[in-house]
Every structure is written in C-alpha cells, then in structure tokens.
Design a protein around this motif. Structure first.
Motif, PDB file in Angstrom:
ATOM      1  N   ALA A   1      29.259 -14.656   2.071  1.00 60.27           N
ATOM      2  CA  ALA A   1      30.257 -15.308   1.224  1.00 60.27           C
ATOM      3  C   ALA A   1      30.960 -14.277   0.368  1.00 60.27           C
ATOM      4  O   ALA A   1      30.341 -13.322  -0.124  1.00 60.27           O
ATOM      5  CB  ALA A   1      29.621 -16.372   0.330  1.00 60.27           C
TER       6      ALA A   1
ATOM      7  N   HIS B   1      28.177 -20.781  -3.724  1.00 58.49           N
ATOM      8  CA  HIS B   1      28.123 -19.872  -2.577  1.00 58.49           C
ATOM      9  C   HIS B   1      26.847 -19.025  -2.612  1.00 58.49           C
ATOM     10  O   HIS B   1      26.180 -18.837  -1.594  1.00 58.49           O
ATOM     11  CB  HIS B   1      29.336 -18.942  -2.581  1.00 58.49           C
ATOM     12  CG  HIS B   1      30.565 -19.547  -1.968  1.00 58.49           C
ATOM     13  ND1 HIS B   1      30.536 -20.673  -1.170  1.00 58.49           N
ATOM     14  CD2 HIS B   1      31.870 -19.158  -2.005  1.00 58.49           C
ATOM     15  CE1 HIS B   1      31.758 -20.947  -0.765  1.00 58.49           C
ATOM     16  NE2 HIS B   1      32.580 -20.054  -1.256  1.00 58.49           N
TER      17      HIS B   1
ATOM     18  N   LEU C   1      39.890 -11.338   9.437  1.00 52.07           N
ATOM     19  CA  LEU C   1      39.389 -12.328  10.391  1.00 52.07           C
ATOM     20  C   LEU C   1      40.254 -12.360  11.652  1.00 52.07           C
ATOM     21  O   LEU C   1      39.744 -12.555  12.764  1.00 52.07           O
ATOM     22  CB  LEU C   1      39.340 -13.710   9.746  1.00 52.07           C
ATOM     23  CG  LEU C   1      38.382 -13.869   8.560  1.00 52.07           C
ATOM     24  CD1 LEU C   1      38.438 -15.291   8.015  1.00 52.07           C
ATOM     25  CD2 LEU C   1      36.959 -13.501   8.939  1.00 52.07           C
TER      26      LEU C   1
ATOM     27  N   PHE D   1      34.384 -19.210  13.596  1.00 52.84           N
ATOM     28  CA  PHE D   1      34.191 -19.171  12.152  1.00 52.84           C
ATOM     29  C   PHE D   1      34.118 -20.580  11.592  1.00 52.84           C
ATOM     30  O   PHE D   1      34.840 -21.478  12.039  1.00 52.84           O
ATOM     31  CB  PHE D   1      35.364 -18.441  11.466  1.00 52.84           C
ATOM     32  CG  PHE D   1      35.510 -17.011  11.874  1.00 52.84           C
ATOM     33  CD1 PHE D   1      34.655 -16.046  11.388  1.00 52.84           C
ATOM     34  CD2 PHE D   1      36.518 -16.625  12.748  1.00 52.84           C
ATOM     35  CE1 PHE D   1      34.789 -14.727  11.768  1.00 52.84           C
ATOM     36  CE2 PHE D   1      36.668 -15.314  13.131  1.00 52.84           C
ATOM     37  CZ  PHE D   1      35.798 -14.354  12.643  1.00 52.84           C
ATOM     38  N   ARG D   2      33.249 -20.753  10.637  1.00 56.31           N
ATOM     39  CA  ARG D   2      33.205 -21.991   9.851  1.00 56.31           C
ATOM     40  C   ARG D   2      33.356 -21.576   8.392  1.00 56.31           C
ATOM     41  O   ARG D   2      32.397 -21.150   7.742  1.00 56.31           O
ATOM     42  CB  ARG D   2      31.899 -22.741  10.082  1.00 56.31           C
ATOM     43  CG  ARG D   2      31.835 -24.092   9.391  1.00 56.31           C
ATOM     44  CD  ARG D   2      30.573 -24.823   9.749  1.00 56.31           C
ATOM     45  NE  ARG D   2      30.536 -25.177  11.162  1.00 56.31           N
ATOM     46  CZ  ARG D   2      29.422 -25.366  11.858  1.00 56.31           C
ATOM     47  NH1 ARG D   2      28.242 -25.203  11.270  1.00 56.31           N
ATOM     48  NH2 ARG D   2      29.481 -25.689  13.137  1.00 56.31           N
ATOM     49  N   LEU D   3      34.603 -21.646   7.879  1.00 50.20           N
ATOM     50  CA  LEU D   3      34.903 -21.197   6.529  1.00 50.20           C
ATOM     51  C   LEU D   3      34.759 -22.349   5.546  1.00 50.20           C
ATOM     52  O   LEU D   3      35.174 -23.469   5.828  1.00 50.20           O
ATOM     53  CB  LEU D   3      36.324 -20.631   6.456  1.00 50.20           C
ATOM     54  CG  LEU D   3      36.641 -19.460   7.391  1.00 50.20           C
ATOM     55  CD1 LEU D   3      38.055 -18.961   7.147  1.00 50.20           C
ATOM     56  CD2 LEU D   3      35.641 -18.328   7.221  1.00 50.20           C
ATOM     57  N   ARG D   4      34.186 -22.047   4.390  1.00 51.55           N
ATOM     58  CA  ARG D   4      33.921 -23.086   3.402  1.00 51.55           C
ATOM     59  C   ARG D   4      34.345 -22.612   2.022  1.00 51.55           C
ATOM     60  O   ARG D   4      33.949 -21.524   1.583  1.00 51.55           O
ATOM     61  CB  ARG D   4      32.435 -23.430   3.384  1.00 51.55           C
ATOM     62  CG  ARG D   4      32.072 -24.595   2.459  1.00 51.55           C
ATOM     63  CD  ARG D   4      30.584 -24.741   2.309  1.00 51.55           C
ATOM     64  NE  ARG D   4      29.892 -24.853   3.584  1.00 51.55           N
ATOM     65  CZ  ARG D   4      28.574 -24.809   3.715  1.00 51.55           C
ATOM     66  NH1 ARG D   4      27.810 -24.633   2.632  1.00 51.55           N
ATOM     67  NH2 ARG D   4      28.019 -24.930   4.906  1.00 51.55           N
TER      68      ARG D   4
ATOM     69  N   ARG E   1      29.074 -18.759   9.462  1.00 51.04           N
ATOM     70  CA  ARG E   1      29.356 -19.639   8.333  1.00 51.04           C
ATOM     71  C   ARG E   1      29.659 -18.775   7.114  1.00 51.04           C
ATOM     72  O   ARG E   1      28.784 -18.059   6.638  1.00 51.04           O
ATOM     73  CB  ARG E   1      28.167 -20.550   8.059  1.00 51.04           C
ATOM     74  CG  ARG E   1      27.717 -21.385   9.266  1.00 51.04           C
ATOM     75  CD  ARG E   1      26.320 -21.924   9.081  1.00 51.04           C
ATOM     76  NE  ARG E   1      25.359 -20.831   8.915  1.00 51.04           N
ATOM     77  CZ  ARG E   1      24.091 -20.996   8.537  1.00 51.04           C
ATOM     78  NH1 ARG E   1      23.631 -22.199   8.276  1.00 51.04           N
ATOM     79  NH2 ARG E   1      23.283 -19.956   8.416  1.00 51.04           N
ATOM     80  N   MET E   2      30.890 -18.838   6.635  1.00 49.83           N
ATOM     81  CA  MET E   2      31.314 -17.933   5.564  1.00 49.83           C
ATOM     82  C   MET E   2      31.906 -18.697   4.401  1.00 49.83           C
ATOM     83  O   MET E   2      32.750 -19.572   4.575  1.00 49.83           O
ATOM     84  CB  MET E   2      32.350 -16.940   6.107  1.00 49.83           C
ATOM     85  CG  MET E   2      32.792 -15.898   5.090  1.00 49.83           C
ATOM     86  SD  MET E   2      33.913 -14.670   5.804  1.00 49.83           S
ATOM     87  CE  MET E   2      34.006 -13.505   4.421  1.00 49.83           C
TER      88      MET E   2
ATOM     89  N   THR F   1      34.313 -18.688   1.117  1.00 47.87           N
ATOM     90  CA  THR F   1      35.516 -17.959   0.723  1.00 47.87           C
ATOM     91  C   THR F   1      35.929 -18.322  -0.691  1.00 47.87           C
ATOM     92  O   THR F   1      35.525 -19.354  -1.236  1.00 47.87           O
ATOM     93  CB  THR F   1      36.692 -18.267   1.673  1.00 47.87           C
ATOM     94  OG1 THR F   1      37.002 -19.661   1.601  1.00 47.87           O
ATOM     95  CG2 THR F   1      36.334 -17.914   3.109  1.00 47.87           C
TER      96      THR F   1
END
Length: 304
Positions: free
Chosen positions: A155, A143, A119, A131-134, A94-95, A97
């Motif tokens: 993050a 973040h 990535l 990946f779960r990008l937020r 979980r990242m 951005t």
C-alpha cells in the motif's frame, strides 16, 4: 475444507456483506451463502453473525480469518512459482492507494511518484498480472492495518506511524502548509505558529489519515485545542471550504495555491509527511508483488 470455501469466506469478511463478497468473487450470492454454510457445518460453528443490514464475524470467524488468508496466500505463491517456471509472471496484486499520490502534472495535489504510469509500464511488461486497487476511506491507518493483517499485499501510505507487522519503504515526503482565504487576517503573514492558530476554525481530513494524525499530534504536544467542524475527503473539497471562508486548513503547497487563497509556512513545527510503500514485515511475497515493489521503489529513486 476447500480453497474455494476459504476464498468466499475471506471475500465476505473483507467486503462486510454477502452481496459484496459475491460480487468480488463473481459468483451468485446464493452460491456463496451455500458454500459458507457448508464450511460452517464442517467446522461445527457459525463464522458470521447474520443481521438484516450487516454481516459481522463471530469470534470463531475472527480466529479463522488470518489463517484463511495465510492458506490462500500460500496457494497463490504456489501457482505463481509454477507460472514463473512456465514463463511470465501472473497472479493478482492487492494494492492500497492514496488519491493525492500519482496525480497527473497540472492537477492539484502533490506528485511524489506517478503511480498510474508505473502500473501502466508494469502491465505492458507483465500482462498476465491483475491489479485490485483499493482506496481508503479511513486513510493510511486502515491501509497499514490491512497490510499487517494480510488483506493487502502492499500500500501507498502517508504516515508518521511505524506499526508492528509492517515494513515501510521511504518514497518521499510532502510539505503541508497553512492555507487561508485571501481576506483572512493572517493572509499576508510570512509565517505562522501553532499559537497563532489556536482560535481558528479548521477544515481537516478524517481521523486515520496520516496528515490528520500529524497535525493533531503537533497541536496536542503544544497543548493547544483545535476546533474541527469540517472534514473533507480530498484536497479539492477542503480547498473549496477554505476559499469560501468556512475555515482554514493545512494542505500541500501545490494543492492550496489559488488566486483566492494564501499558502503560508508553519514556523515552529515540521509538517513534512513521509510517503512510503508499506509491505508485510514477515509474510512472504508473491513473485508478481515483489516485482511491483521493485518497480515502485525504482521509480521513486529515479525521481528523487
């Protein structure tokens, strides 16, 4: 108490609605609701205050959330350890951005590191890692809070803060400059001071963004108030307002240079915003997350 119950509970808590939580875990909303009701019966208390338009945590839910995240993190690390022994990294990262970071060459905005390229290379080497990008509507502040709370594994942030519970790995910095339309009285200035700008109308970014915090703090220290009637969610929107004479702004040089604008250095304040990778200060990382951190920091060193 089952891991599935905790997973559904955390998903609803972080997404803010049962609908969003169900979508995240890819299960019917009725099943998520039933599972959480069972968990509430087992614990003997309500975890959510259910209202027609919103779902919020009760005091009991607030107390359970960090413990539930810790249990799920431990379960993930256990699975990752077994997967490593069998060969190959796997798991979900979980990242958080930042939209201006990692843009392609030729587009407006600073290129500190090319995150999509990193990535992509990581995925080619470790295809079993998801990946779960937020993004962050509230900027780096949210973040940093999510990394400290366990809602994110790492993050990208632009910040002048050093919050507890978070370790910041330096990646680079971005210089922010004064930007105005060509017809502005300061358009031909070689440099400006904060005092030169005390009567200006500003376009800025929302509270919580690192650059907004940096600029607000500088004006507060100088004892100068600012009029900020316009907030923009990205560099392009801010620049559009400036180009059309609605205000002035602080932007990275590469994002502010157009035939219709002037980009001017600020003489009396250092407006270099530090860009870093935020990771938990005390929480163990999964093998996949540790590998990605190594990849990001390695790319940052290579581009320095």
């Amino acid at each position: 108490m089952e891991l599935r119950q905790l997973e559904y509970f955390v998903a609803v808590a972080e997404e803010g609605t049962f609908t969003g939580g169900a979508r995240r875990v890819r299960v019917a909303q009725s099943a998520v609701s039933a599972t959480i009701r069972k968990l509430e019966r087992e614990l003997g208390t309500a975890l959510f205050a259910r209202e027609p338009q919103a779902t919020s945590l009760t005091d009991a839910g607030q107390a359970l959330l960090p413990e539930a995240r810790a249990v799920l993190d431990s379960a993930v690390r256990a699975r990752d350890t077994v997967a490593q022994a069998r060969g190959g990294l796997r798991g979900t990262i979980r990242m958080g951005t930042l939209s201006p970071i990692g843009t392609r060459e030729g587009l407006a905005g600073p290129l500190v590191i090319d995150l999509p390229a990193i990535l992509g290379r990581f995925h080619a080497t470790h295809p079993l890692v998801e990946f779960r990008l937020r993004g962050a509507s509230s900027g780096s502040a949210s973040h940093l809070a999510d990394v400290a709370a366990g809602a994110l594994d790492l993050a990208m942030v632009g910040t002048i803060e050093r919050p507890p519970g978070v370790r910041l790995h330096p990646i680079g910095s971005v210089r922010w400059c004064f930007v105005c339309a060509q017809g502005h009285p300061l358009a031909d200035a070689r440099s400006v001071t904060l005092d030169d700008l005390r009567d200006e109308t500003f376009v800025d970014f929302p509270l919580g963004w690192g650059n907004r915090t940096m600029v607000d703090r500088a004006f507060a220290i100088a004892g100068i108030g600012r009029n900020v009637p316009f907030e923009a969610a990205d560099h392009g929107s801010a620049l559009g307002l400036v180009r059309n004479g609605l205000g002035v702004a602080f932007l990275p040089r590469s994002a502010g240079e157009t035939p219709d604008t002037s980009v001017i250095e600020v003489a009396d304040v250092n407006f270099d915003l530090s860009i870093g990778l935020a990771t938990p200060a005390h929480r163990p990382q999964s093998a996949a997350t540790a590998a990605l951190i190594h990849a990001v920091l390695g790319a940052a060193r290579s581009s320095a």
